[in-house]
Design a protein around this motif. Structure first.
Motif, short mmCIF file in Angstrom:
data_model
loop_
_atom_site.label_atom_id
_atom_site.label_comp_id
_atom_site.label_asym_id
_atom_site.label_seq_id
_atom_site.Cartn_x
_atom_site.Cartn_y
_atom_site.Cartn_z
N UNK A 75 -12.55 10.08 12.90
CA UNK A 75 -12.55 8.74 12.29
C UNK A 75 -11.83 7.78 13.22
N UNK A 76 -12.57 6.80 13.68
CA UNK A 76 -12.04 5.81 14.62
C UNK A 76 -12.93 4.58 14.49
N UNK A 77 -12.34 3.40 14.46
CA UNK A 77 -13.19 2.23 14.32
C UNK A 77 -12.42 0.93 14.23
N UNK A 78 -13.07 -0.07 13.71
CA UNK A 78 -12.47 -1.39 13.55
C UNK A 78 -12.53 -1.79 12.08
N UNK A 79 -11.52 -2.54 11.65
CA UNK A 79 -11.48 -2.96 10.26
C UNK A 79 -11.25 -1.84 9.28
N UNK A 80 -10.61 -0.76 9.75
CA UNK A 80 -10.44 0.42 8.89
C UNK A 80 -9.02 0.98 8.95
N UNK A 81 -8.07 0.14 9.28
CA UNK A 81 -6.72 0.63 9.48
C UNK A 81 -5.93 0.85 8.20
N UNK A 82 -4.79 1.53 8.33
CA UNK A 82 -3.89 1.73 7.18
C UNK A 82 -3.28 0.41 6.71
N UNK A 83 -2.85 0.41 5.46
CA UNK A 83 -2.21 -0.76 4.86
C UNK A 83 -0.81 -0.40 4.40
N UNK A 84 0.12 -1.35 4.51
CA UNK A 84 1.42 -1.23 3.86
C UNK A 84 1.37 -2.09 2.61
N UNK A 157 -6.30 -2.57 -8.02
CA UNK A 157 -6.30 -2.04 -9.38
C UNK A 157 -4.89 -1.63 -9.82
N UNK A 158 -4.02 -1.39 -8.86
CA UNK A 158 -2.63 -1.01 -9.17
C UNK A 158 -1.71 -2.23 -9.18
N UNK A 159 -2.30 -3.41 -9.02
CA UNK A 159 -1.49 -4.63 -8.99
C UNK A 159 -0.69 -4.79 -7.72
N UNK A 160 -1.15 -4.19 -6.62
CA UNK A 160 -0.41 -4.20 -5.36
C UNK A 160 -0.99 -5.22 -4.38
N UNK A 161 -0.19 -5.52 -3.37
CA UNK A 161 -0.56 -6.51 -2.35
C UNK A 161 -0.31 -5.92 -0.97
N UNK A 162 -1.14 -6.30 -0.02
CA UNK A 162 -1.00 -5.81 1.35
C UNK A 162 0.04 -6.62 2.11
N UNK A 163 1.11 -5.94 2.52
CA UNK A 163 2.12 -6.58 3.35
C UNK A 163 1.59 -6.75 4.77
N UNK A 164 0.89 -5.75 5.26
CA UNK A 164 0.28 -5.81 6.59
C UNK A 164 -0.89 -4.85 6.64
N UNK A 165 -1.93 -5.26 7.33
CA UNK A 165 -3.05 -4.38 7.68
C UNK A 165 -2.78 -3.90 9.10
N UNK A 166 -2.36 -2.65 9.23
CA UNK A 166 -1.95 -2.13 10.53
C UNK A 166 -3.12 -2.01 11.51
N UNK A 167 -4.32 -1.84 10.98
CA UNK A 167 -5.49 -1.82 11.85
C UNK A 167 -5.74 -3.17 12.46
N UNK A 168 -5.63 -4.20 11.63
CA UNK A 168 -5.81 -5.57 12.14
C UNK A 168 -4.74 -5.89 13.17
N UNK A 169 -3.49 -5.49 12.89
CA UNK A 169 -2.41 -5.72 13.85
C UNK A 169 -2.70 -5.01 15.17
N UNK A 170 -3.14 -3.76 15.09
CA UNK A 170 -3.43 -2.98 16.30
C UNK A 170 -4.57 -3.61 17.09
N UNK A 171 -5.62 -3.99 16.41
CA UNK A 171 -6.79 -4.56 17.11
C UNK A 171 -6.45 -5.88 17.80
N UNK A 172 -5.66 -6.73 17.11
CA UNK A 172 -5.27 -8.00 17.72
C UNK A 172 -4.35 -7.78 18.91
N UNK A 173 -3.50 -6.76 18.82
CA UNK A 173 -2.52 -6.52 19.88
C UNK A 173 -3.14 -5.84 21.10
N UNK A 174 -4.14 -5.00 20.88
CA UNK A 174 -4.69 -4.19 21.98
C UNK A 174 -6.14 -4.51 22.33
N UNK A 175 -6.88 -5.07 21.38
CA UNK A 175 -8.30 -5.27 21.58
C UNK A 175 -9.11 -3.99 21.43
N UNK A 176 -8.47 -2.93 21.01
CA UNK A 176 -9.11 -1.61 20.93
C UNK A 176 -9.34 -1.20 19.48
#
Length: 273
Positions: A75-84, A157-176
């Motif tokens: 599993x490797x890709x874009x727009x699919x990263x972990x969330x905090x 559904x759990x009433x939660x919010x994303x503090x950061x999308x780590x995949x988005x952070x990684x892609x913006x930082x590395x382009x990979x």
């Protein structure tokens, strides 16, 4: 010879390995399959337990003496990263001083979180079974939770919010792209080139007839409705699943290189290729 295989029960893994598990790949040996969360397979692979095994890319520095990385099936890709995730949408945008639930201490998600949070680390980190993370954050047991997989589609559904999308952070930082899960073959037991052929043919069989995989996929994703399982597969099974390619290898090398430089993992002692 029967090969032992360990994968997660998540839709992307069961979709990818449907044909191999069911004896539908010509020339492939029979497979004895175990289903387990990635934290379990990471630890089992460190002991050389399985012949073919799905692990986190972050765990490779501890595994490549026993296993060879396959260029497919993961599993490797874009727009699919972990969330905090957090309960409070106004929460400060870091983890300093917080208690955070994570799905495993050698997961790619946790490694990415550590790289992102450098200088504002959490006070406590708790390794928690994946299915307990979002309910635990929602109940106030943890200040934040690190989630993967289908949680991208269900955390609201759990009433939660994303503090950061780590995949988005990684892609913006590395382009990979973001490297999440890898398929490994045990050295001296499984020929990596042959194993890659079996796995790749299983991937192509699933793409050719996705309906044939549906009963198997849903049987192991009993908490997911079919629409969420389909979203999961569409996100995590992509061109990189059939072939890592140069961008895929570059992403893995960047992740593990940064981690080693930061002192978070050992440096790689064996080649990825």
């Amino acid at each position: 010879m029967t090969l032992s295989l360990a994968i997660s029960p998540c839709p992307n893994d069961t979709f990818v390995f449907h044909a191999l598990v069911h004896g539908l790949v010509p020339g492939a040996p029979p497979v004895d399959v175990t289903y387990a969360d990635v934290d379990v397979t990471n630890m089992a692979a460190a002991k050389g337990t399985y012949d073919l095994v799905k692990v986190s890319y972050a765990a490779l520095p501890w595994l490549l003496d026993k296993y060879a990385l396959l260029p497919c099936g993961g599993a490797l890709g874009r727009g699919c990263g972990p969330l905090v995730l957090v309960r409070d949408p106004e929460a400060t945008p870091d983890l300093a001083g917080r208690t955070v639930a994570v799905p495993g201490d050698r997961t790619t998600a946790y490694l990415l979180m550590r790289l992102w949070s450098a200088g504002a680390e959490p006070a406590n980190v708790k390794v928690v079974p994946f299915h307990e993370i979002m309910p635990g954050v929602a109940a106030g047991k943890y200040d934040a939770g690190l989630v993967i997989h289908e949680a991208r589609f269900t955390y609201h559904r759990h009433g939660l919010h994303a503090l950061v999308d780590l995949g988005d952070w990684w892609e913006r930082d590395t382009g990979l792209p973001i490297p999440l899960g890898a398929i490994l073959a045990r050295r001296g037991v499984v020929d990596p080139a042959e194993a890659a052929t079996w796995v790749r043919e299983s991937v192509h069989a699933a793409w050719a007839d996705p309906e044939a995989t549906q009963e198997y996929v849903l049987a192991h994703a009993q908490e997911l409705e079919p629409a969420v399982a389909s979203q999961h597969i569409a996100l995590y099974v992509n061109d990189f699943t059939a072939n890592l390619g140069e961008d895929g290898y570059a992403a893995v090398e960047a992740l593990l290189g940064r981690a080693a430089e930061a002192g978070l993992t050992p440096a790689l002692a064996n080649s990825l290729r």
